[in-house]
Design an enzyme around this catalytic site. Structure first.
Site, mmCIF file in Angstrom:
data_model
loop_
_atom_site.group_PDB
_atom_site.id
_atom_site.type_symbol
_atom_site.label_atom_id
_atom_site.label_comp_id
_atom_site.label_asym_id
_atom_site.label_seq_id
_atom_site.Cartn_x
_atom_site.Cartn_y
_atom_site.Cartn_z
ATOM 1 N N THR A 1 37.569 12.502 48.584
ATOM 2 C CA THR A 1 38.351 12.085 47.678
ATOM 3 C C THR A 1 38.226 12.132 45.738
ATOM 4 O O THR A 1 39.168 12.590 45.218
ATOM 5 C CB THR A 1 38.250 10.619 48.025
ATOM 6 O OG1 THR A 1 37.781 10.001 48.979
ATOM 7 C CG2 THR A 1 39.022 10.026 46.704
ATOM 8 N N THR A 2 36.695 11.428 45.572
ATOM 9 C CA THR A 2 36.883 12.244 43.916
ATOM 10 C C THR A 2 36.561 13.399 43.474
ATOM 11 O O THR A 2 37.351 13.846 42.304
ATOM 12 C CB THR A 2 35.203 12.035 43.622
ATOM 13 O OG1 THR A 2 34.252 10.780 43.720
ATOM 14 C CG2 THR A 2 34.533 12.124 42.028
ATOM 15 N N TYR B 1 46.640 6.388 57.059
ATOM 16 C CA TYR B 1 48.138 6.211 57.659
ATOM 17 C C TYR B 1 48.288 5.998 58.446
ATOM 18 O O TYR B 1 49.075 5.337 59.486
ATOM 19 C CB TYR B 1 49.097 7.335 56.303
ATOM 20 C CG TYR B 1 50.099 7.216 57.108
ATOM 21 C CD1 TYR B 1 49.838 6.353 55.767
ATOM 22 C CD2 TYR B 1 51.050 8.125 57.678
ATOM 23 C CE1 TYR B 1 52.114 5.922 56.311
ATOM 24 C CE2 TYR B 1 52.683 7.270 57.883
ATOM 25 C CZ TYR B 1 52.803 6.285 56.636
ATOM 26 O OH TYR B 1 54.180 6.701 57.006
ATOM 27 N N TYR C 1 33.094 9.226 57.552
ATOM 28 C CA TYR C 1 33.199 8.351 56.016
ATOM 29 C C TYR C 1 34.305 7.293 56.234
ATOM 30 O O TYR C 1 35.622 7.252 56.328
ATOM 31 C CB TYR C 1 34.080 9.482 55.012
ATOM 32 C CG TYR C 1 34.612 8.506 53.802
ATOM 33 C CD1 TYR C 1 34.031 7.446 53.718
ATOM 34 C CD2 TYR C 1 35.246 9.648 52.806
ATOM 35 C CE1 TYR C 1 34.227 7.858 52.089
ATOM 36 C CE2 TYR C 1 35.446 9.499 51.985
ATOM 37 C CZ TYR C 1 34.885 8.330 50.845
ATOM 38 O OH TYR C 1 35.260 7.729 49.853
ATOM 39 N N ARG D 1 41.335 2.956 50.235
ATOM 40 C CA ARG D 1 41.777 3.888 50.705
ATOM 41 C C ARG D 1 42.427 4.692 52.452
ATOM 42 O O ARG D 1 43.587 4.788 52.200
ATOM 43 C CB ARG D 1 41.261 5.330 50.181
ATOM 44 C CG ARG D 1 40.376 5.213 49.667
ATOM 45 C CD ARG D 1 41.191 5.153 48.148
ATOM 46 N NE ARG D 1 41.960 6.395 47.508
ATOM 47 C CZ ARG D 1 41.023 6.774 46.527
ATOM 48 N NH1 ARG D 1 40.718 6.673 45.605
ATOM 49 N NH2 ARG D 1 42.270 7.930 46.195
ATOM 50 N N LYS E 1 28.963 7.017 55.798
ATOM 51 C CA LYS E 1 29.265 7.011 54.280
ATOM 52 C C LYS E 1 29.774 5.322 54.438
ATOM 53 O O LYS E 1 31.416 5.555 55.086
ATOM 54 C CB LYS E 1 29.843 7.747 53.377
ATOM 55 C CG LYS E 1 30.030 7.386 51.951
ATOM 56 C CD LYS E 1 31.056 8.332 50.939
ATOM 57 C CE LYS E 1 31.779 7.762 49.570
ATOM 58 N NZ LYS E 1 32.795 8.957 49.017
ATOM 59 N N ILE F 1 26.246 7.777 47.812
ATOM 60 C CA ILE F 1 27.659 9.432 47.814
ATOM 61 C C ILE F 1 28.166 8.373 46.276
ATOM 62 O O ILE F 1 28.741 7.432 46.565
ATOM 63 C CB ILE F 1 28.310 9.793 49.139
ATOM 64 C CG1 ILE F 1 27.362 10.297 49.931
ATOM 65 C CG2 ILE F 1 29.191 10.663 48.518
ATOM 66 C CD1 ILE F 1 28.525 10.512 51.244
#
Length: 291
Positions: free
Chosen positions: A44-45, A107, A133, A138, A161, A203
């Site tokens: 994501t980052t 989604y 994850y 998100r 994570k 993380i």
């Protein structure tokens, strides 16, 4: 190689929107020097959602070359489309990776059956270990402990994570998944307590700007040195908060630009922080002695 202080690495861009490999190399070298245990590339980052598949693979490949065995590299391989996640996994499986980080399909909100089929397909695409994850803020869907325990029975699924910020999940997941299942915090403000409760690392977004202090905090927490770990964590508390005044990675890239680590360029729809938030991030960095 899937535990300890792991940075969720940003992706530097040029003003033309291309990957800035000079800054990327400097960031990788800095994390090696600062003692970071591993890099997550194209999570994501790293703005993976705005990268083409070719760019995604190119960045991960470049980071493994720059790392040159000095630091472990974990590649993001997730997507809301199973075929895309499988494609990315296959394309990167030959690289010298410690494993993959596979985000819960976003989604679509798949059923439990759909989740199992998704992760099974990703596992079949590579022999490398994979971390789940879970970041419902998100993805719009929360992987519950019972679901995670079932997914943990799949080949190659070795850990998670966990980014809900719910510390109570550590004990639940440890009981359901066993001692060998790797529990990593994906929530900086609660990461210290997550490890003190039995997690095996973080993380981290904050590790982008304070890698050495994050490493010291993680080392203390994993050793059960609660007072020392909390002391280090308190020194990072204002940075933890500042890194999420807007959606990640907007604040952290702005912070790194103020530190001279990259230029403040984003991929749309991500844009620079609003003026008030720019000032807040700058003041926080000054108070922390980072600029």
């Amino acid at each position: 190689m899937l535990t300890g202080s792991i940075v969720a690495l940003v992706t530097p861009f040029t003003s033309q929107g291309n990957v800035d490999f000079a800054f990327l190399e400097a960031l990788v070298n800095w994390h090696v020097e600062q003692g970071t245990d591993a890099i997550v590339a194209m999570g994501t980052t790293g703005e993976s959602a705005t990268m083409s598949h070719d760019e995604h693979v190119m960045v991960v490949s470049a980071i493994t070359e720059l790392a040159a065995g000095r630091i472990a590299v974990i590649a993001g391989n997730g997507s809301n489309s199973t075929s895309e996640a499988v494609h990315l996994t296959e394309r990167m499986s030959h690289l010298p990776l410690a494993g993959f980080l596979n985000v819960n399909p976003y989604y679509n909100k798949p059923s439990q059956c759909g989740l199992m089929a998704h992760y099974r397909a990703c596992c079949e695409a590579s022999d490398l270990p994979q971390l789940l994850y879970n970041v419902p803020s998100r993805t719009g869907a929360d992987l519950l402990p019972e679901q995670i325990a079932e997914l943990a029975t799949l080949p190659n699924i070795v850990g998670i994570k966990e980014a809900t910020g719910d510390i109570s999940r550590v004990a639940q997941l440890r009981e359901l998944c066993g001692d060998d299942f790797i529990l990593l915090s994906g929530d900086d403000p609660t990461g210290c307590d997550f490890m003190l409760q039995g997690g095996r690392g973080v993380i981290s977004v904050t590790a982008n700007v304070m890698p050495a202090l994050m490493k010291r905090m993680v080392t203390a927490a994993l050793a059960g040195e609660a007072d020392t770990a909390h002391n280090y964590d308190q020194q990072m508390a204002t940075i933890h908060a500042a890194m999420f005044v807007q959606a990640n990675p907007i604040p952290v890239k702005w912070a790194l630009s103020l530190m001279g680590k990259l230029q403040p360029h984003y991929r749309l729809p991500m844009t620079e922080p609003e003026l008030a938030q720019q000032h807040h991030i700058e003041q926080t960095l000054k108070q922390a002695g980072l600029i």
